[in-house]
Each structure stands twice: as structure tokens, then as C-alpha cells.
Design an enzyme around this catalytic site. Structure first.
Site, PDB file in Angstrom:
ATOM      1  N   PRO A  25      85.832   8.046  59.415  1.00 53.44           N
ATOM      2  CA  PRO A  25      84.546   8.709  59.696  1.00 53.44           C
ATOM      3  C   PRO A  25      83.828   8.098  60.903  1.00 53.44           C
ATOM      4  CG  PRO A  25      84.292   7.159  57.885  1.00 53.44           C
ATOM      5  CD  PRO A  25      85.749   7.155  58.236  1.00 53.44           C
ATOM      6  N   ALA A  47      93.098  18.884  70.482  1.00 54.27           N
ATOM      7  CA  ALA A  47      93.154  20.170  69.772  1.00 54.27           C
ATOM      8  C   ALA A  47      91.818  20.448  69.088  1.00 54.27           C
ATOM      9  CB  ALA A  47      94.296  20.156  68.748  1.00 54.27           C
ATOM     10  N   GLY A  62      93.289  12.068  49.769  1.00 56.74           N
ATOM     11  CA  GLY A  62      92.182  12.962  50.083  1.00 56.74           C
ATOM     12  C   GLY A  62      92.667  14.355  50.443  1.00 56.74           C
ATOM     13  N   ARG A  97      76.634  34.222  59.475  1.00 54.31           N
ATOM     14  CA  ARG A  97      78.096  34.290  59.569  1.00 54.31           C
ATOM     15  C   ARG A  97      78.600  35.630  60.070  1.00 54.31           C
ATOM     16  NH1 ARG A  97      80.991  29.558  59.249  1.00 54.31           N
ATOM     17  NH2 ARG A  97      79.814  28.094  58.002  1.00 54.31           N
ATOM     18  N   CYS A 126      85.559  16.983  60.466  1.00 48.89           N
ATOM     19  CA  CYS A 126      86.320  16.545  61.641  1.00 48.89           C
ATOM     20  C   CYS A 126      85.818  16.984  63.014  1.00 48.89           C
ATOM     21  CB  CYS A 126      87.776  16.955  61.471  1.00 48.89           C
ATOM     22  SG  CYS A 126      88.531  16.015  60.124  1.00 48.89           S
ATOM     23  N   VAL A 134      93.906  15.397  53.125  1.00 43.21           N
ATOM     24  CA  VAL A 134      95.161  15.393  53.878  1.00 43.21           C
ATOM     25  C   VAL A 134      96.296  14.787  53.061  1.00 43.21           C
ATOM     26  CG1 VAL A 134      96.315  14.361  55.883  1.00 43.21           C
ATOM     27  CG2 VAL A 134      94.103  15.460  56.147  1.00 43.21           C
TER      28      VAL A 134
HETATM   29  P1  NAD Z   1      89.273  11.894  52.575  1.00 39.81           P
HETATM   30  O1  NAD Z   1      88.005  11.152  52.661  1.00 39.81           O
HETATM   31  O2  NAD Z   1      89.307  13.185  51.814  1.00 39.81           O
HETATM   32  O3  NAD Z   1      90.416  10.969  51.931  1.00 39.81           O
HETATM   33  C1  NAD Z   1      90.684   9.680  52.357  1.00 39.81           C
HETATM   34  C2  NAD Z   1      91.098   8.855  51.136  1.00 39.81           C
HETATM   35  O4  NAD Z   1      91.566   7.582  51.583  1.00 39.81           O
HETATM   36  C3  NAD Z   1      89.975   8.577  50.146  1.00 39.81           C
HETATM   37  O5  NAD Z   1      90.331   9.077  48.869  1.00 39.81           O
HETATM   38  C4  NAD Z   1      89.856   7.043  50.132  1.00 39.81           C
HETATM   39  O6  NAD Z   1      89.547   6.528  48.853  1.00 39.81           O
HETATM   40  C5  NAD Z   1      91.237   6.630  50.577  1.00 39.81           C
HETATM   41  N1  NAD Z   1      91.321   5.275  51.145  1.00 39.81           N
HETATM   42  C6  NAD Z   1      90.552   4.709  52.102  1.00 39.81           C
HETATM   43  N2  NAD Z   1      91.006   3.472  52.383  1.00 39.81           N
HETATM   44  C7  NAD Z   1      92.078   3.246  51.596  1.00 39.81           C
HETATM   45  C8  NAD Z   1      92.984   2.174  51.429  1.00 39.81           C
HETATM   46  N3  NAD Z   1      92.881   1.055  52.168  1.00 39.81           N
HETATM   47  N4  NAD Z   1      93.968   2.287  50.512  1.00 39.81           N
HETATM   48  C9  NAD Z   1      94.105   3.406  49.760  1.00 39.81           C
HETATM   49  N5  NAD Z   1      93.273   4.465  49.888  1.00 39.81           N
HETATM   50  C10 NAD Z   1      92.281   4.386  50.788  1.00 39.81           C
HETATM   51  O7  NAD Z   1      89.754  12.127  54.068  1.00 39.81           O
HETATM   52  P2  NAD Z   1      90.592  13.365  54.639  1.00 39.81           P
HETATM   53  O8  NAD Z   1      89.695  14.534  54.825  1.00 39.81           O
HETATM   54  O9  NAD Z   1      91.834  13.508  53.857  1.00 39.81           O
HETATM   55  O10 NAD Z   1      90.937  12.835  56.100  1.00 39.81           O
HETATM   56  C11 NAD Z   1      91.842  11.776  56.300  1.00 39.81           C
HETATM   57  C12 NAD Z   1      92.176  11.681  57.772  1.00 39.81           C
HETATM   58  O11 NAD Z   1      92.845  12.874  58.185  1.00 39.81           O
HETATM   59  C13 NAD Z   1      90.968  11.558  58.702  1.00 39.81           C
HETATM   60  O12 NAD Z   1      91.303  10.754  59.793  1.00 39.81           O
HETATM   61  C14 NAD Z   1      90.738  12.987  59.172  1.00 39.81           C
HETATM   62  O13 NAD Z   1      90.127  13.024  60.445  1.00 39.81           O
HETATM   63  C15 NAD Z   1      92.147  13.534  59.251  1.00 39.81           C
HETATM   64  N6  NAD Z   1      92.257  14.978  59.045  1.00 39.81           N
HETATM   65  C16 NAD Z   1      91.535  15.605  58.083  1.00 39.81           C
HETATM   66  C17 NAD Z   1      91.703  16.972  57.875  1.00 39.81           C
HETATM   67  C18 NAD Z   1      90.915  17.711  56.828  1.00 39.81           C
HETATM   68  O14 NAD Z   1      91.019  18.935  56.781  1.00 39.81           O
HETATM   69  N7  NAD Z   1      90.126  17.086  56.001  1.00 39.81           N
HETATM   70  C19 NAD Z   1      92.637  17.678  58.635  1.00 39.81           C
HETATM   71  C20 NAD Z   1      93.385  17.004  59.599  1.00 39.81           C
HETATM   72  C21 NAD Z   1      93.189  15.637  59.789  1.00 39.81           C
HETATM   73  C1  UGA Z   2      89.733  22.026  61.629  1.00 41.52           C
HETATM   74  C2  UGA Z   2      90.917  22.528  62.450  1.00 41.52           C
HETATM   75  O1  UGA Z   2      90.938  23.951  62.411  1.00 41.52           O
HETATM   76  C3  UGA Z   2      92.229  21.969  61.911  1.00 41.52           C
HETATM   77  O2  UGA Z   2      93.311  22.371  62.749  1.00 41.52           O
HETATM   78  C4  UGA Z   2      92.144  20.441  61.881  1.00 41.52           C
HETATM   79  O3  UGA Z   2      93.327  19.895  61.329  1.00 41.52           O
HETATM   80  C5  UGA Z   2      90.963  20.030  61.038  1.00 41.52           C
HETATM   81  O4  UGA Z   2      89.753  20.618  61.607  1.00 41.52           O
HETATM   82  C6  UGA Z   2      90.752  18.555  61.013  1.00 41.52           C
HETATM   83  O5  UGA Z   2      91.191  17.839  61.876  1.00 41.52           O
HETATM   84  O6  UGA Z   2      90.062  18.165  60.047  1.00 41.52           O
HETATM   85  P1  UGA Z   2      88.607  22.755  59.346  1.00 41.52           P
HETATM   86  O7  UGA Z   2      87.464  21.929  59.812  1.00 41.52           O
HETATM   87  O8  UGA Z   2      89.099  22.554  57.975  1.00 41.52           O
HETATM   88  O9  UGA Z   2      89.862  22.546  60.324  1.00 41.52           O
HETATM   89  O10 UGA Z   2      88.224  24.296  59.435  1.00 41.52           O
HETATM   90  P2  UGA Z   2      88.068  25.362  60.603  1.00 41.52           P
HETATM   91  O11 UGA Z   2      88.570  26.640  60.065  1.00 41.52           O
HETATM   92  O12 UGA Z   2      88.577  24.915  61.896  1.00 41.52           O
HETATM   93  O13 UGA Z   2      86.488  25.517  60.692  1.00 41.52           O
HETATM   94  C7  UGA Z   2      85.654  24.450  61.105  1.00 41.52           C
HETATM   95  C8  UGA Z   2      84.226  24.945  61.200  1.00 41.52           C
HETATM   96  O14 UGA Z   2      84.086  25.875  62.282  1.00 41.52           O
HETATM   97  C9  UGA Z   2      83.757  25.706  59.952  1.00 41.52           C
HETATM   98  O15 UGA Z   2      82.415  25.398  59.689  1.00 41.52           O
HETATM   99  C10 UGA Z   2      83.904  27.157  60.350  1.00 41.52           C
HETATM  100  O16 UGA Z   2      83.046  28.000  59.634  1.00 41.52           O
HETATM  101  C11 UGA Z   2      83.528  27.091  61.818  1.00 41.52           C
HETATM  102  N1  UGA Z   2      84.115  28.188  62.610  1.00 41.52           N
HETATM  103  C12 UGA Z   2      85.455  28.346  62.664  1.00 41.52           C
HETATM  104  C13 UGA Z   2      83.267  29.020  63.331  1.00 41.52           C
HETATM  105  O17 UGA Z   2      82.033  28.872  63.308  1.00 41.52           O
HETATM  106  N2  UGA Z   2      83.834  30.013  64.086  1.00 41.52           N
HETATM  107  C14 UGA Z   2      85.173  30.199  64.163  1.00 41.52           C
HETATM  108  O18 UGA Z   2      85.606  31.125  64.883  1.00 41.52           O
HETATM  109  C15 UGA Z   2      86.010  29.341  63.429  1.00 41.52           C
END
Ligand code: NAD
Ligand code: UGA
Length: 468
Positions: free
Chosen positions: A97, A228, A13, A446, A281, A15
Site C-alpha cells: 500500500p 499498464a 488476499g 456511473r 491499485c 491476488v
Molecule cells: P490484500 O491486502 O488483499 O492481500 C495481501 C495479504 O498479504 C493479506 O492477507 C496480508 O495479511 C498478507 N500478508 C502481508 N504480509 C505477509 C507476510 N509477511 N506473510 C504472509 N502474509 C502476509 O492485497 P491484494 O489486493 O491481494 O494485493 C496484493 C498485491 O498485488 C499488491 O501489490 C497489489 O498492488 C497487487 N495487485 C492487486 C490486484 C487486485 O485486484 N487487488 C491486482 C493486481 C495486482
Molecule cells: C485494475 C486493472 O484493471 C487491473 O488490470 C489491475 O491488475 C488491477 O487494477 C490492479 O493492479 O489492482 P481493478 O482496480 O480491479 O483492476 O478494476 P478496474 O475495472 O480497472 O476499475 C478500476 C476503477 O476504475 C473502478 O473504480 C472502475 O469503476 C473505474 N473505471 C473503470 C472507470 O471509471 N471507467 C472505466 O472505463 C473503467
């Protein structure tokens, strides 16, 4: 411990894909496989049309994946089990989720995918393996993993669990991964735990300065990720709460954020007032933390974090109410042009986007909503509105999609800016004014529009955090 030859990322995904690609690019001697159950996702990762829109990602993926300039060491595959068997280190990057049913529904994280990945590793691993929690998980998840691994793992196979949360933000993922503020590695404070942390630190050490790699105990690392995100979200809710006071008093929230942010103890980032934070997130992780406090019998702490989400919900509905009130109390039959549907610019991700709530409210007012977003597809918008509880007949009746901001604004009573996309901001406002109904309104969720300039053109402008 022998040198790392093969690592596996479970979950291709937002990440797993980018993290695997950057790790592969920076460690050419290590085979990096990113696996997923979804065949479509993996096929897209193996093409030039990657499944996520992330600036700068395709060249990174191609360099490690396509073997044009160096040996290939990045693989995308659905062979989850075979890849686990080969791996020295397995990163779990699956989604966590918010639960939608059962105990803790709407608050607790759904750990089913994470547990299923843990069970798969336990069942398949045939040699000692380091398992890395990269997904965001509740504090003490590693203790649950340890029990599962002990019960299912093959005899003689040892597992070491590390917590290595990901801090990338979407839209800037490649830059965040290339130059992270810090890499956090949590481990058990045993000799084997510390050794495993060192192995992982060495992989990162090939491009991250040593002083930016922080090692802690495993529980601190798990909790630090939630902390964080909660602190970042709390800053946004704080500035958004102040934006309401600004609108009522004539103060300007941009000036407030600038003045406060100059204090080095406060700092200037994440203080941009908006229609509300979105993304997969912030809401999920703040609720996760709040739920954790609830289960630890800390109701005051739970309520404190819950209020961060409550302010965010209020901010979104407050913005729509302002639109309705400015447009003389009725939107029925009026065309409203919506600029942006993703939760922030430079991503096509719409999860928890503020636009979903705002558009839902506009539909309820029977407005004719026309949406322009440079990256988000109609199917995705339809899906989000469906999930949010809009009746699909109403979506068909009231919502249309425009190919550009001009068609979107044509004959509209108002332009509503919900995402700060550059090509929404940088339109020719004089031309937009000419094609709109009168009076022509702009609602800036915004704060990216030059309100003074637009007012001189004849627009009525309402911005978050600025009174009229
Ligand atoms: P995502 O939904 O984009 O991707 C997750 C993937 O995992 C999906 O493609 C799904 O099919 C796959 N999956 C689920 N179960 C599986 C299994 N058993 N075997 C193989 N594949 C499997 O999710 P994401 O946004 O990448 O987030 C992943 C984690 O990282 C979450 O816990 C999220 O909170 C955290 N995170 C996300 C972000 C972000 O910016 N999206 C940033 C930091 C941390
Ligand atoms: C956020 C964190 O910034 C990451 O460090 C973290 O890894 C990630 O969540 C996660 O765990 O998924 P992200 O959600 O991708 O990242 O984007 P941000 O830039 O943090 O923005 C999040 C939301 O807040 C957006 O809707 C953005 O428009 C809003 N935002 C951001 C504001 O309204 N004001 C701001 O000053 C900053």
C-alpha cells in the site's frame, strides 16, 4: 531443473487466493499452498464463505481444495515457514500500500510487508528456490531482494528472482486468470534466470497459449505493471476531464467515447466516464510511478502522472458540488439515497472507492445519507468513513444503511448512483419516484441510468458527462 512439485503463495488476499486456486486447478500434479499471517483469512479460505466476493471463485477453490472429484492439491494455511521450506517456487503476493508516514508518505509504496516476506523466504528456504514478485513493486525491487537473499540465505541455497506481475481486475478475477491477455515473466538474462523463467512459463503453459506468455528482462517486467495501471488510469482521467467539458457544452461524453473509441488506435475500453476511479491499485500505482520519477530527478514526468490522480480527486468533488448546487445550495436535513459503496460492481472491496469521498462531503453538508450496497457491510462502511477522517459521531448521526434500494430511496430528495450494481440500476423507477420527495432528483455517477426514461417519469436527472 527437476519438475515443480510444490509452490507457495505468500499473502491470501485478492491476488494470492484466486491466483493460487487457478494455478492449482490447472496443475493437478503440483501442490499449491496459499499462506497468510491472518488466521481469520485462512479460516475463511478453508470454508464456503470465502474472504473475498468474486463471482465464480468458490467452485474453482472447492474443486482443488475439497478432494471430491480429484486429489486435493490446494491448501490454505498459516504455516508460512513450513510451506516455504517445501516450495520449489514462492510467489510473493503481499500488499504494497501507499506509505502513510515518513519519507514519501502519501506517494511511495510501503514495502515493509514485501521485504518481510523476502526475509522469511531467505531465512527458511533449504533448497534452491525461485521467488516470484507478484505484488506490484517499484522498478528495481529485485535488486534489493537479491542483496537480502545473499545476506540471509543459507549457504549453498540458490535463489532466482522472477517478476510476474498480476493483471487481474476484481469482479472478473476468475475469467481474467483463466484467459489472461498475457502472462508477463521478467528474469535476469543469465542462463539460470532464463531457465527459471522457462520453469514458470511451463506452469502457466498448462492452460495459457504459448504465444500469450511474454518473457522480458526483469526491470521491464516490473515497470510494465506500473505502466499498464498508469495508462489505464490515465484513460479514465482523460475521459473524466472531457466529461466536464461535455457538461458545460451540451456534448455527451458517452457519444464522445464511442466516436473516439471506434478509432482502432484508441479502442473503446476503459473510457467509461465516472464519478472517479477507485480500488486499491490505480491511485497507489500511479503515485508509485510518479514518486519513482521524482526520485529519478524527473519532475516533469512526476507532475504528469500526478495530474492523473489530481483529475480523479477533482472529479469526485465536482460531482458532490453538482449535487449541492442542483439541490438549491443546501443539503441540511435532506435525505440522500446512495446506491453503491464498493469501488465497482461485483466486488465488496471498498478501498479508495469514490463513494467514500462523496459520502464524506455529503455528511459535511449535514445531509441524512442512506446507503444501499448489495455486498458491503455496515462495519466496512463505518471503517472507511473513519479512516477518511469523518468523525464517528457524525457518521452515527448522519448515516444509515438500507437493506434494499426501495427503503433507501423512501422519503429521499435524491438518489445518487455511485456503483453500477445491476440491482441498483434495474430498480422499478416508477415505484422509486412514488416514494421520494418532490422534486425527485437522480444523480448518476456511473451513466447507467436511462436518463430520458426517468425524465419522462418526472425525475430531474443529472449524469456525469451530460449537460442539461
Ligand atoms: P490484500 O491486502 O488483499 O492481500 C495481501 C495479504 O498479504 C493479506 O492477507 C496480508 O495479511 C498478507 N500478508 C502481508 N504480509 C505477509 C507476510 N509477511 N506473510 C504472509 N502474509 C502476509 O492485497 P491484494 O489486493 O491481494 O494485493 C496484493 C498485491 O498485488 C499488491 O501489490 C497489489 O498492488 C497487487 N495487485 C492487486 C490486484 C487486485 O485486484 N487487488 C491486482 C493486481 C495486482
Ligand atoms: C485494475 C486493472 O484493471 C487491473 O488490470 C489491475 O491488475 C488491477 O487494477 C490492479 O493492479 O489492482 P481493478 O482496480 O480491479 O483492476 O478494476 P478496474 O475495472 O480497472 O476499475 C478500476 C476503477 O476504475 C473502478 O473504480 C472502475 O469503476 C473505474 N473505471 C473503470 C472507470 O471509471 N471507467 C472505466 O472505463 C473503467
Amino acid at each position: 531443473m527437476s519438475p515443480v512439485k510444490s509452490v507457495c503463495f505468500i499473502g491470501a488476499g485478492f491476488v494470492g487466493g484466486p491466483s493460487g486456486a487457478v494455478l492449482a486447478l490447472k496443475n493437478p500434479d503440483v501442490e499449491v499452498s496459499v499462506v497468510d499471517l491472518s488466521e481469520n483469512r485462512i479460516a475463511a479460505w478453508n470454508s464456503d464463505a470465502l474472504p473475498i466476493y468474486e463471482p465464480g471463485l468458490l467452485p474453482v477453490v472447492k474443486e482443488a481444495r475439497d478432494a471430491e472429484t480429484r486429489p486435493q492439491n490446494l491448501f490454505f494455511t498459516t504455516d508460512v515457514r513450513g510451506t516455504i521450506k517445501r516450495a520449489d517456487i514462492v510467489f510473493i503476493c503481499v500488499n504494497t500500500p501507499t506509505k502513510t508516514a515518513g519519507i514519501g508518505a502519501g506517494k511511495a509504496p510501503n514495502m515493509a510487508y514485501f521485504e518481510s516476506a523476502t526475509r522469511m523466504i531467505a531465512a527458511e528456504a533449504e533448497k534452491d528456490t525461485i521467488i516470484v514478485e507478484k505484488s506490484t513493486v517499484p522498478c528495481r525491487t529485485a535488486a534489493n531482494m537479491r542483496e537480502i537473499l545473499k545476506a540471509i540465505g543459507k549457504p549453498g541455497v540458490n535463489f532466482e528472482i522472477l517478476s510476474n506481475p498480476e493483471f487481474l481486475a476484481e469482479g472478473t478475477a476468475v475469467a481474467d486468470l483463466m484467459r489472461p491477455d498475457r502472462i508477463l515473466i521478467g528474469s535476469m538474462q543469465t542462463p539460470s534466470g532464463l531457465e527459471a523463467a522457462e520453469v514458470l512459463a511451463n506452469l502457466y503453459g498448462s492452460w495459457v497459449p504459448k504465444e500469450n506468455i511474454l518473457k522480458t528482462n526483469i526491470w521491464s517486467s516490473e515497470l510494465a505493471k506500473l505502466a499498464a495501471n498508469a495508462l489505464l488510469a490515465q484513460r479514465i482521467s482523460s475521459i473524466n476531464a472531457l466529461s466536464a467539458i461535455c457538461e458545460a457544452t451540451g456534448a455527451d461524453v458517452g457519444e464522445i467515447a464511442y466516436a473516439a473509441g471506434l478509432d482502432s488506435r484508441i479502442g473503446s475500453r476503459m473510457l467509461q466516464a465516472s464519478v472517479g476511479f477507485g480500488g486499491s491499485c490505480f491511485r497507489k500505482d500511479v503515485l508509485n510511478l510518479s514518486y519513482m520519477a521524482e526520485t529519478l530527478h524527473l519532475p516533469e514526468v512526476a507532475a504528469y502522472w500526478q495530474s492523473v490522480v489530481a483529475i480523479n480527486e477533482w472529479q469526485k468533488s465536482r460531482f458532490t458540488k453538482r449535487i449541492i448546487s442542483a439541490l438549491y445550495g443546501t443539503l441540511t436535513g435532506k435525505k440522500i439515497a446512495v446506491y453503491g459503496f464498493s469501488y465497482k460492481k461485483n466486488t465488496a472491496d471498498t478501498r479508495e472507492s469514490a463513494a467514500i469521498s462523496v459520502v464524506k462531503d455529503l455528511i459535511a453538508e449535514q445531509a441524512k445519507v442512506c446507503i444501499y450496497d448489495p455486498q458491503v457491510t455496515k462495519a466496512q462502511i463505518w471503517e472507511e468513513l473513519d479512516i477518511s477522517g469523518c468523525h464517528i459521531d457524525d457518521v452515527e448521526k448522519f448515516v444509515t444503511i438500507a437493506k434494499n434500494p426501495y427503503d433507501c430511496a423512501s422519503d429521499s430528495h435524491a438518489v445518487v448512483v455511485l456503483t453500477e450494481w445491476d440491482d441498483c440500476r434495474q430498480v422499478d423507477w416508477e415505484q422509486i419516484f412514488d416514494i421520494m420527495e418532490r422534486p425527485a432528483f437522480v444523480f448518476d455517477g456511473r451513466r447507467v441510468i436511462d436518463a430520458g426514461k426517468l425524465q419522462r417519469l418526472g425525475f430531474h436527472v443529472e449524469s456525469i458527462g451530460r449537460g442539461n
